[in-house]
Design a protein around this motif. Structure first.
Motif, mmCIF file in Angstrom:
data_model
loop_
_atom_site.group_PDB
_atom_site.id
_atom_site.type_symbol
_atom_site.label_atom_id
_atom_site.label_comp_id
_atom_site.label_asym_id
_atom_site.label_seq_id
_atom_site.Cartn_x
_atom_site.Cartn_y
_atom_site.Cartn_z
ATOM 1 N N LEU A 22 0.832 -1.205 0.000
ATOM 2 C CA LEU A 22 0.000 0.000 0.000
ATOM 3 C C LEU A 22 0.868 1.258 0.000
ATOM 4 C CD1 LEU A 22 -2.763 -1.166 2.491
ATOM 5 C CD2 LEU A 22 -3.096 -0.634 0.072
ATOM 6 N N ALA A 23 1.888 1.283 0.848
ATOM 7 C CA ALA A 23 2.780 2.447 0.901
ATOM 8 C C ALA A 23 3.540 2.603 -0.406
ATOM 9 C CB ALA A 23 3.764 2.308 2.073
ATOM 10 N N VAL A 28 4.836 5.042 -5.803
ATOM 11 C CA VAL A 28 5.117 4.769 -7.219
ATOM 12 C C VAL A 28 4.204 5.596 -8.119
ATOM 13 C CG1 VAL A 28 4.880 2.964 -8.994
ATOM 14 C CG2 VAL A 28 6.131 2.491 -6.897
ATOM 15 N N ASN A 29 2.991 5.845 -7.670
ATOM 16 C CA ASN A 29 2.034 6.588 -8.493
ATOM 17 C C ASN A 29 2.442 8.039 -8.727
ATOM 18 O OD1 ASN A 29 -0.415 5.267 -9.588
ATOM 19 N ND2 ASN A 29 -0.439 4.428 -7.506
ATOM 20 N N ILE A 30 3.244 8.602 -7.850
ATOM 21 C CA ILE A 30 3.633 10.007 -8.017
ATOM 22 C C ILE A 30 4.479 10.197 -9.276
ATOM 23 C CG2 ILE A 30 4.870 11.952 -6.985
ATOM 24 C CD1 ILE A 30 3.971 10.785 -4.225
ATOM 25 N N PRO A 31 5.617 9.527 -9.424
ATOM 26 C CA PRO A 31 6.373 9.718 -10.667
ATOM 27 C C PRO A 31 5.701 9.078 -11.876
ATOM 28 C CG PRO A 31 7.475 8.112 -9.272
ATOM 29 C CD PRO A 31 6.348 8.696 -8.467
ATOM 30 N N LEU A 32 4.964 7.994 -11.656
ATOM 31 C CA LEU A 32 4.284 7.331 -12.770
ATOM 32 C C LEU A 32 3.328 8.283 -13.474
ATOM 33 C CD1 LEU A 32 3.631 4.737 -14.370
ATOM 34 C CD2 LEU A 32 1.891 4.256 -12.634
ATOM 35 N N PHE A 56 -2.313 16.166 -5.406
ATOM 36 C CA PHE A 56 -2.361 14.718 -5.604
ATOM 37 C C PHE A 56 -1.134 14.075 -4.950
ATOM 38 C CE2 PHE A 56 -0.503 11.523 -8.573
ATOM 39 C CZ PHE A 56 -1.448 10.507 -8.489
ATOM 40 N N SER A 57 0.043 14.609 -5.231
ATOM 41 C CA SER A 57 1.290 14.069 -4.686
ATOM 42 C C SER A 57 1.321 14.174 -3.162
ATOM 43 C CB SER A 57 2.491 14.803 -5.279
ATOM 44 O OG SER A 57 2.547 14.603 -6.671
ATOM 45 N N LEU A 58 0.902 15.314 -2.635
ATOM 46 C CA LEU A 58 0.870 15.508 -1.189
ATOM 47 C C LEU A 58 0.012 14.448 -0.507
ATOM 48 C CD1 LEU A 58 1.461 17.234 1.377
ATOM 49 C CD2 LEU A 58 -0.622 18.496 0.824
ATOM 50 N N LEU A 59 -1.175 14.219 -1.036
ATOM 51 C CA LEU A 59 -2.066 13.242 -0.411
ATOM 52 C C LEU A 59 -1.513 11.825 -0.534
ATOM 53 C CD1 LEU A 59 -4.809 13.713 1.107
ATOM 54 C CD2 LEU A 59 -3.988 15.675 -0.129
ATOM 55 N N LEU A 60 -0.869 11.503 -1.648
ATOM 56 C CA LEU A 60 -0.269 10.179 -1.779
ATOM 57 C C LEU A 60 0.896 10.000 -0.814
ATOM 58 C CD1 LEU A 60 -0.385 9.441 -5.609
ATOM 59 C CD2 LEU A 60 -1.960 8.711 -3.813
ATOM 60 N N ILE A 61 1.678 11.052 -0.602
ATOM 61 C CA ILE A 61 2.764 10.982 0.378
ATOM 62 C C ILE A 61 2.189 10.784 1.780
ATOM 63 C CG2 ILE A 61 4.564 12.355 1.527
ATOM 64 C CD1 ILE A 61 5.130 13.555 -1.315
ATOM 65 N N GLU A 62 1.123 11.485 2.104
ATOM 66 C CA GLU A 62 0.477 11.308 3.405
ATOM 67 C C GLU A 62 -0.045 9.881 3.556
ATOM 68 O OE1 GLU A 62 -2.519 14.346 3.875
ATOM 69 O OE2 GLU A 62 -1.028 15.949 3.725
ATOM 70 N N GLY A 63 -0.634 9.351 2.488
ATOM 71 C CA GLY A 63 -1.134 7.975 2.527
ATOM 72 C C GLY A 63 -0.008 6.976 2.732
ATOM 73 N N ALA A 64 1.087 7.150 2.008
ATOM 74 C CA ALA A 64 2.240 6.264 2.180
ATOM 75 C C ALA A 64 2.787 6.378 3.602
ATOM 76 C CB ALA A 64 3.320 6.605 1.162
ATOM 77 N N GLY A 65 2.839 7.604 4.106
ATOM 78 C CA GLY A 65 3.293 7.808 5.481
ATOM 79 C C GLY A 65 2.419 7.076 6.479
#
Length: 170
Positions: A22-23, A28-32, A56-65
């Motif tokens: 999940l993390a 991976v989705n950010i650069p993809l 979008f990137s911020l929320l994905l980083i928060e999710g990975a965190g």
């Protein structure tokens, strides 16, 4: 009776793999997406597109965190989520950022519709959905058991929302 093997830290291997997946998937989705939209499709780097993509990137980083914090929590067998205070702050701090970012992207879509703004608006709206998905209601269901539960009981609070409802250990 089948036993679940455990990692050296005590987390079951399937749980460990799932949380890492999940993390990793979020990161991976950010650069993809940058490669797809900028490199392949050729979306221009306009204010609308950049604002939406950054949200979008911020929320994905928060999710990975969150998923990494959850992995750590399960590894050390702690009741409270590590970093819960930070996630409580993010839950509030995201709101003005999302409002500003969606406003910028929406203005761009009205002012210059098309490839110059619509990807950014899509990313900004996706960021709002991800905020709800992480901090409030689980909107993402990718396993059969989750889908069955959704059909039977409806939407449920997100994992992070439930973790933030727990008292913070000192």
């Amino acid at each position: 009776m089948q036993t679940t093997s455990r990692s050296a830290t005590g987390t079951s291997r399937p749980v460990h793999r799932r949380l890492l997946s999940l993390a990793g998937g979020e990161l991976v989705n950010i650069p993809l997406h940058a490669v797809i939209w900028i490199g392949i499709i050729g979306a221009p780097l306009t204010l609308a597109n950049v604002a939406g993509y950054l949200l979008f990137s911020l929320l994905l980083i928060e999710g990975a965190g969150y998923w990494l914090a959850k992995l750590h929590q399960t590894n050390i067998r702690q009741r409270a989520l590590p970093g819960a205070r930070i996630f409580r702050l993010l839950r509030i701090a995201n709101l003005p950022l999302l409002a500003i970012g969606v406003g910028i992207a929406a203005y761009g879509a009205v002012d210059s519709p098309g490839l110059a703004s619509l990807p950014g608006l899509g990313y900004a709206l996706f960021a709002v959905i991800e905020h709800v998905n992480y901090f409030h209601l689980q909107l993402s269901y990718d396993r059969r058991t989750d889908l069955r539960r959704l059909r039977t009981f409806g939407l449920r609070r997100s994992h992070l929302s439930r973790d933030l409802a727990q008292p913070t250990e000192r």
